[in-house]
Scaffold this motif. Structure first.
Motif, PDB file in Angstrom:
ATOM      1  N   HIS A 295      -5.862  25.604  51.100  1.00  0.00           N
ATOM      2  CA  HIS A 295      -4.741  25.819  52.016  1.00  0.00           C
ATOM      3  C   HIS A 295      -4.241  24.478  52.561  1.00  0.00           C
ATOM      4  N   PHE A 296      -5.193  23.616  52.914  1.00  0.00           N
ATOM      5  CA  PHE A 296      -4.813  22.313  53.445  1.00  0.00           C
ATOM      6  C   PHE A 296      -4.253  21.420  52.332  1.00  0.00           C
ATOM      7  N   GLN A 297      -4.785  21.523  51.141  1.00  0.00           N
ATOM      8  CA  GLN A 297      -4.278  20.743  50.021  1.00  0.00           C
ATOM      9  C   GLN A 297      -2.822  21.092  49.724  1.00  0.00           C
ATOM     10  N   ALA A 298      -2.485  22.375  49.838  1.00  0.00           N
ATOM     11  CA  ALA A 298      -1.096  22.801  49.612  1.00  0.00           C
ATOM     12  C   ALA A 298      -0.168  22.185  50.662  1.00  0.00           C
ATOM     13  N   LEU A 299      -0.635  22.147  51.911  1.00  0.00           N
ATOM     14  CA  LEU A 299       0.164  21.522  52.966  1.00  0.00           C
ATOM     15  C   LEU A 299       0.322  20.033  52.708  1.00  0.00           C
ATOM     16  N   MET A 300      -0.750  19.353  52.299  1.00  0.00           N
ATOM     17  CA  MET A 300      -0.674  17.919  52.049  1.00  0.00           C
ATOM     18  C   MET A 300       0.287  17.589  50.902  1.00  0.00           C
TER      19      MET A 300
END
Length: 267
Positions: free
Chosen positions: A247-252
């Motif tokens: 989820h955080f990788q998608a935001l980054m």
């Protein structure tokens, strides 16, 4: 872990881009905090709302929802309850009264986060119980009485040592300690906010949005224009962000694409 006592200033003309810049710095190898951080926002549109990039805001809200955290609008509400202001039709006295009367119900709906109060509640009903000092009302009435008075009096506090000193390992509230207002020579209002610590991933975007709305409201009541928001943070933390979380990788990915595009345009 990298630590530095040199202040880091990030100035931005866009709330989303400024917040994303802070996140990218926190994601540098070995970095989990920036201490201290000064974030200065100068990008406001013709209605004095902060400039935003929808892709970043939507990407963050998506990630927060996926991990079961409150979205940006919900966090912003704790600093400035926009829906109550709209319901009041922009009438200041009606706005304050509506919120103060509604807060017990707000508290009941989310006792975990609002048990000891909320930021806007402390600003307009400091002691609580709908009988406390309305700091914003005092500031506005005093400004109307004498706009050129002592500069140190244009401030409001949210931290109360009698209630907030605690040995608990981590508290959700209050991280925002104080808000002050200063004025430029061009009829501009400058808002200064002070945080002991700030959770950048979960809270900072909503914090900046709420503070911008608070500044817009105060500027409107003072017949000024919102010019700048300065946020001083003792320790800016990456809080619960895990680089391996999809989820955080998608935001980054959204952050990197947006910031790289910004850098290309500037070049």
């Amino acid at each position: 872990m990298n630590r530095s006592s040199t202040p880091r200033l990030i100035e931005a003309g866009n709330l989303s881009v400024g917040w994303a810049t802070i996140v990218r710095e926190l994601m540098r190898p070995g970095t989990r905090s920036i201490s201290p951080l000064i974030f200065s926002l100068v990008g406001f549109d013709a209605n004095f709302d902060p400039q935003e990039t929808p892709a970043i805001r939507n990407g963050l809200d998506q990630m927060l929802g996926d991990i079961g955290k409150r979205d940006c609008e919900n966090v912003a509400f704790t600093i400035f309850p926009q829906k109550h202001y709209l319901l009041s039709g922009g009438n200041r006295e009606a706005f304050f009264e509506l919120y103060r009367e509604a807060f017990p119900r707000i508290q009941e709906l989310n006792p975990r986060n609002n048990r000891r109060g909320s930021y806007f509640q402390r600003l307009v009903d400091y002691e609580g119980g709908n009988n406390g000092l309305n700091q914003l009302d005092w500031i506005l009435k005093e400004y109307e009485r004498n706009p050129h008075g002592r500069r140190s009096k244009w401030q409001a506090t949210t931290f109360d040592p009698y209630r907030d000193y605690s040995s608990t390992a981590q508290l959700e509230f209050p991280c925002l300690q104080q808000v002050s207002f200063t004025f430029s020579d061009d009829d501009g209002l400058i808002v200064n906010a002070f945080y002991a610590t700030q959770q950048i991933i979960r809270k900072a975007y909503g914090n900046y949005l709420g503070l911008s709305r608070l500044g817009k409201f105060m500027a409107h009541e003072m017949h000024l224009k919102l010019e700048r928001l300065n946020v001083f943070v003792g320790v800016a933390q990456a809080d619960e962000a895990k680089r391996s979380d999809p989820h955080f990788q998608a935001l980054m990915k959204i952050i990197d694409v947006t910031l790289d595009a910004e850098a290309t345009v500037e070049a």
